[in-house]
Design an enzyme around this catalytic site. Sequence first.
Site, short mmCIF file in Angstrom:
data_model
loop_
_atom_site.label_atom_id
_atom_site.label_comp_id
_atom_site.label_asym_id
_atom_site.label_seq_id
_atom_site.Cartn_x
_atom_site.Cartn_y
_atom_site.Cartn_z
N TYR A 145 0.86 -1.19 0.00
CA TYR A 145 0.00 0.00 0.00
C TYR A 145 0.89 1.23 0.00
CZ TYR A 145 -3.37 3.52 1.64
OH TYR A 145 -4.16 4.63 1.77
N ASP A 240 9.53 3.06 -0.79
CA ASP A 240 8.51 3.69 0.05
C ASP A 240 8.84 3.38 1.52
OD1 ASP A 240 4.85 3.69 0.08
OD2 ASP A 240 6.34 4.57 1.43
N LYS A 272 4.86 9.67 8.60
CA LYS A 272 4.70 9.15 9.97
C LYS A 272 5.74 9.69 10.95
CE LYS A 272 2.53 5.06 8.00
NZ LYS A 272 1.16 4.99 8.54
#
Length: 436
Positions: A145, A240, A272
Site C-alpha cells: 500500500y 517507500d 509518519k
Amino acid sequence: MTTFETSLQWHNRAQRIIPGGVSSPVRAFQSVGGTPRYFVKGEGSKVWDVDGNEYVDLVGSWGPMIVGHAHPHVVGRVKSAMEKSFSFGAPGPGEVLLAEEIAARVPGCERVRFVSSGTEAVMTAVRLARAATSRNLIVKFAGCYHGHSDSLLVQSGSGIATLGLPNSPGVTPGQTQDTIVVPFNDVDAMNQLFAERGSDIAAVITEATPANMGVVPPLPGFNKFLADISKRHGALFILDEVMTGFRISQGGWWGKFGQEENWTPDLFTFGKVIGGGMPLAAVGGSAAVMELLAPSGSVYQAGTLSGNPVATAAGLATLELCDPDLYTVLDARAHEVGSTISDALTAASVEHSFQQAGNLFSFFFTPKEVNNFDQAQEQDTSAFAVFFHSLLEQGISVPPSAFEAWFVSGALTDHDVEKISTAATIAAHQVRLRSN
Ligand code: KE4
C-alpha cells in the site's frame, strides 16, 4: 440530555456526519467487528478512550508515536512553535533543518520536498519518475500500500504481471492502465516483465518491507535485485519508507540494510515518524531527479501547508529523540512483545506465523510462512478478530486488522510487557476455544 461518555455514543453520532464515522477506513473496525474506541488522551505507552478505559498502545497512530504519546520534549517544541503562529505559507527555518536532518541520516537523499501525507509523497515520486524517464509504466507489488492516489489503487489483473485494474470505484481504467501489479518476492515474474516491457517502465515501487498486508519481509537480496534490475533497464527505483523510515533505524530501512547491501533507490518517500504525529511527509532522492520539481524544474507539485512550522517542529523534536539507544530499545521491545505473544499462541496450540522485519511485526493465523499477498489472504481473519477483541477488552490496543503491522514505542515498560503477556495468554485460549 444525552451525554457523550462512551465510544458507542460518539460512534453513533459520528456516523451521522462522517462516512463510516471515521477519517480513515481501517479505524472503523469493519474487519474485526465491534465499536471503535474514541481516544481522548495519550501519555507515554498508554492511551485512554472517552469511556475512561486505559490501554497499552501497540498502534502508535500507525507509526508516528515512536517515542510514545505527548513526549515532553516534543510537546514543548510544538507549543513553542504554535505560539509563533501555525503557518505562513512561506519558507521557514524549520523545514530546512528537518530536510538537513533527513539527508544527514539518509545520504541517498540529496534533496527533500515536504508534503502533508504519505499519499502525496508517493504521488509526487511517481510523477517525478515518469518525468525523469519519459516513460509511463509503474510497477508495484500486490499487497503493498502506497496511499490512495488513483494510479496506485489497483489490483492484479489475471496472470502474473498484468496491467492493474481499479480496486476502487471512482478510479478509472485510464488511471490504472499504466500500473503493473506483480506478486511480491517474485524474482522470476520481475525478470520476465522487464524482459518484455523493460524499456517502457518508469519505476518500480516497493514498501521497504511490506507491512500493509501484515509484515512480509523481502526475501534476502530482493530489494537489491529490484534496485539492480531497475537500473539496468533505465527505470527508477522508489523505496517507500513512509512506514519504515526512521522507525527501523536512524536511517530507516535503507540506512540499516540498503547501504550495507550496496544499493540505493533513486527516490525515497517518508512520513509518519518525520512528522511526530503531525501531518508531514516527504519525498527525497538524487538531486538529478528531485531538481525536476517546480520551481527548479517543470514537474509541478504544491501544498498550502507543506513544510508547516508546527509540523516540522514536531518532526525535528521527534527525530532528536530517535538516537541509536532508542533503536536498541525498540528492537528489543519488538522481539520481547512479539515473542511473548507468539509463545502464548503456541502454548494454546493456535497455528500462526509470527513475522518480523526490523522492529515491525505481525501475526498471521495460518501455519505457513507468508511471503506474498496471496498467502497473506489465506490467514484466518476471524481468529484474528477474536484475538484482537480479547486483547482490547484486557486493555491492549493493537491494529484492528489482520493485514497491518504492530508498533512498539520507546515508552513501553516492563510492566506493559507483563500485562501484554497475561492478556495474550487469555486471548490465545479464547481463539483456541473458538476453533474447538
Ligand atoms: P498516508 O497518506 O496515510 O499518510 O500514507 C500512505 C502510506 C504510504 N506508504 C506506506 C508504506 C504506508 O504504510 C502508508 C499509510 N499506512 C497506513 C497504515 N497501514 C495508514 C493508516 C490509515 O490508512 O489510516
